[in-house]
Design an enzyme around this catalytic site. Structure first.
Site, mmCIF file in Angstrom:
data_model
loop_
_atom_site.group_PDB
_atom_site.id
_atom_site.type_symbol
_atom_site.label_atom_id
_atom_site.label_comp_id
_atom_site.label_asym_id
_atom_site.label_seq_id
_atom_site.Cartn_x
_atom_site.Cartn_y
_atom_site.Cartn_z
ATOM 1 N N LYS A 76 -17.088 9.333 28.301
ATOM 2 C CA LYS A 76 -16.108 10.370 28.541
ATOM 3 C C LYS A 76 -15.510 10.525 30.156
ATOM 4 C CE LYS A 76 -14.938 15.210 26.840
ATOM 5 N NZ LYS A 76 -15.268 16.325 26.009
ATOM 6 N N SER A 151 -12.265 18.022 21.991
ATOM 7 C CA SER A 151 -11.826 17.558 23.264
ATOM 8 C C SER A 151 -12.265 16.027 23.436
ATOM 9 C CB SER A 151 -12.137 18.314 24.433
ATOM 10 O OG SER A 151 -13.729 18.061 24.734
ATOM 11 N N SER A 175 -16.554 20.092 20.601
ATOM 12 C CA SER A 175 -15.785 18.834 21.000
ATOM 13 C C SER A 175 -16.239 17.699 20.752
ATOM 14 C CB SER A 175 -15.383 19.097 22.596
ATOM 15 O OG SER A 175 -14.364 19.871 22.540
HETATM 16 N N1 GLN Z 1 -11.694 23.371 21.021
HETATM 17 C C1 GLN Z 1 -12.553 24.158 21.630
HETATM 18 C C2 GLN Z 1 -11.865 24.568 22.958
HETATM 19 O O1 GLN Z 1 -10.565 24.391 23.112
HETATM 20 C C3 GLN Z 1 -13.732 23.644 22.226
HETATM 21 C C4 GLN Z 1 -13.577 22.533 23.108
HETATM 22 C C5 GLN Z 1 -14.971 21.851 23.750
HETATM 23 O O2 GLN Z 1 -15.982 21.726 22.744
HETATM 24 N N2 GLN Z 1 -14.950 21.179 24.523
HETATM 25 O O3 GLN Z 1 -12.256 25.320 23.959
#
Ligand code: GLN
Length: 485
Positions: A76, A151, A175
């Site tokens: 990532k 994400s 995410s």
């Molecule tokens: N969807 C959540 C957010 O937008 C979690 C994102 C994540 O876990 N990095 O913050």
């Protein structure tokens, strides 16, 4: 070759069926063939990968291999990689080349893994659809009109589309688990403190945790083995024994107590997704597990709590990107104020700006007590719900996401409906617990994820319970046909 698990690849490499250079070349070719459509990579590190693979082949010949030596992986783009661009999905870091490796990067390379490249992601890991990336949306490999989740959308799409055998991700509110569910793969978010955050660009420091996205639970166990452990460079990493995660995969689930929280099966859950999750739970019952109905009464506060805590922490963490210390710098600033303002306005996308504004507001004098402090108190209540539940059960199960992958653009104008994608995953981060998602069927040709939540440090238990399901079902071995349509 690309449908094999890393456990199979590891055995094949050891017995000389093919070399790591051949394996790596195969995946690089698949990326070249399909990633113009999927867009799961921001950077492909072809030359470095082939050099790492050649070194891995030598180590295997010399008898100096670990189980991960020569296995390609996708990283990532939130993890710093020495000499390779790390963008975090943002224009802000478009040309950032870290002068060092994150601890996770270092450990995976020490174990002999081969990095294929850096994966696309929501900007600074803020999102549930991978549409907030400066480098364009990622497409779901099962249906390219749909999102892959976020994400870690690039990480999940790459593994789901078999462009990489395994990948790293990070999970602040879901995410790893949510994109794993939407792309039909396995994802593990370990307990907070299990994996070092050193060199992993911070979004919300008290919630962020790295983990693997893989085809199988066994593969996740192998990769977690290399990622986990105390790191003195990260003051939030915890010095807790790292067990042998593959040793207990075959333990029986007979007598396992599975908690089903009523709040995870109510309004808002797509009924067909609910049916798949129920069918998965029935498999466990057939295998001898017991069901215990439980309640996590503060569940409905988890999304609002998260959207105070996470933006507050991000507004602080992202203050370093000011065009001076880090990040994009605007052209010919009038003065210092103009330099800060324009660099940040140009470098950050709308979702990141929205979070910074919410966070700065929640932390400001006069509002701190009403929002931030209150949120921290509710956070404690959410943890206590889990603590009480784990006095009665071994694992908690439910859906990972309330629905299957949605259409590209379907929620991008409606942040609140986007935020609700994480309704079943966010509380786990607020409590710091480990959670997993495993493939559990399809609705309209799109994958469904079953979520498993464990008590602190119970990664072995989760991996074991997930593995047992994967010996009984084959949802995890299904792959989309990227040549169709
Ligand atoms: N969807 C959540 C957010 O937008 C979690 C994102 C994540 O876990 N990095 O913050």
């Amino acid at each position: 070759m690309h449908n094999k698990t890393i456990a199979q690849m590891s055995a094949d490499l050891q017995s000389g069926d093919y070399s790591s250079v051949e394996l790596t070349t195969h995946f690089l070719n698949r990326i070249e063939q399909h990633d113009s459509t999927i867009n799961s990579f921001v950077t492909v590190t072809k030359e470095q990968a082939l050099a790492q693979a050649a070194r891995a082949d030598e180590a295997i010949k010399a008898g100096a291999a670990t189980p991960l030596t020569g296995i390609p992986y996708a990283h990532k783009d939130i993890f710093c990689t020495d000499g390779v661009k790390t963008t975090c999905g943002s224009k802000m870091l478009e040309s950032f080349i870290a002068p060092y490796d994150a601890t996770v990067t270092h450990k995976l390379h020490e174990a002999g893994m081969v990095m294929l490249g850096k994966t696309n992601m929501d900007e600074f890991a803020m999102g549930s659809s991978n549409e907030t990336s400066f480098y364009g949306a990622v497409k779901n490999p099962w249906n390219t009109d749909c999102v892959p989740g976020g994400s870690s959308g690039g990480a999940a799409a790459a593994v789901g589309g078999r462009l990489a055998p395994i990948s790293t991700g990070t999970d602040t509110g879901g995410s790893i688990r949510q994109p794993a569910a939407l792309c039909g793969i396995t994802g593990l978010k370990p307990s907070y403190g299990r994996i070092s955050r050193y060199g992993m660009i911070a979004f919300a420091s008290s919630l962020d945790q790295a983990g693997p996205l893989s085809q199988t639970s066994e593969d996740a166990a192998m990769m977690l083995q290399a990622m986990a452990g105390f790191d003195e460079k990260d003051s939030t990493s915890i010095d807790h024994e790292v067990p042998d995660y593959t040793a207990t995969l075959n333990d029986s689930v007979k007598g396992l107590k599975i908690g089903l929280p009523k709040e995870y099966f109510g309004e808002g859950l797509d009924t067909q997704v609910g049916d798949c999750v129920q069918a998965a739970i029935d498999e466990y019952v057939k295998a001898g597990a017991e069901i215990v109905n439980i309640s996590l009464p503060n569940t409905h506060y988890s999304v609002p709590t998260y959207y105070v805590v996470a933006p507050a922490e991000c507004s602080s963490n992202l203050s370093r990107f000011d065009g001076v210390r880090f990040g994009h710098r605007c052209d010919s600033p009038k003065d210092l104020q103009d330099l800060y303002e324009r660099s940040r306005a140009e470098g950050f996308g709308p979702e990141v700006q929205r979070r910074i504004m919410i966070g700065a507001y929640a932390l400001s004098a006069g509002y701190y007590d009403a929002y931030y402090l209150k949120a921290q108190r509710v956070r404690r209540l959410i943890s206590q719900d889990f603590k009480a539940a784990f006095e009665k059960v071994d694992v908690i199960m439910g859906p990972t996401s309330p629905e299957v992958a949605f259409g590209l653009g379907a929620k991008s104008e409606d942040p609140v409906s986007m935020y609700l994608s994480d309704i079943y995953t966010i509380a786990v981060n607020l409590a710091g617990l480990p959670g997993m998602s495993v493939p559990a069927g399809f609705v309209n040709g799109l994958p469904v994820g079953l979520q498993l939540i464990g008590n602190y440090w119970q990664e072995s238990k989760l991996l074991n319970v997930a593995h047992q399901y994967q010996t009984l079902t084959d949802w995890h071995s299904q792959a989309p046909d990227l040549n169709a349509g």
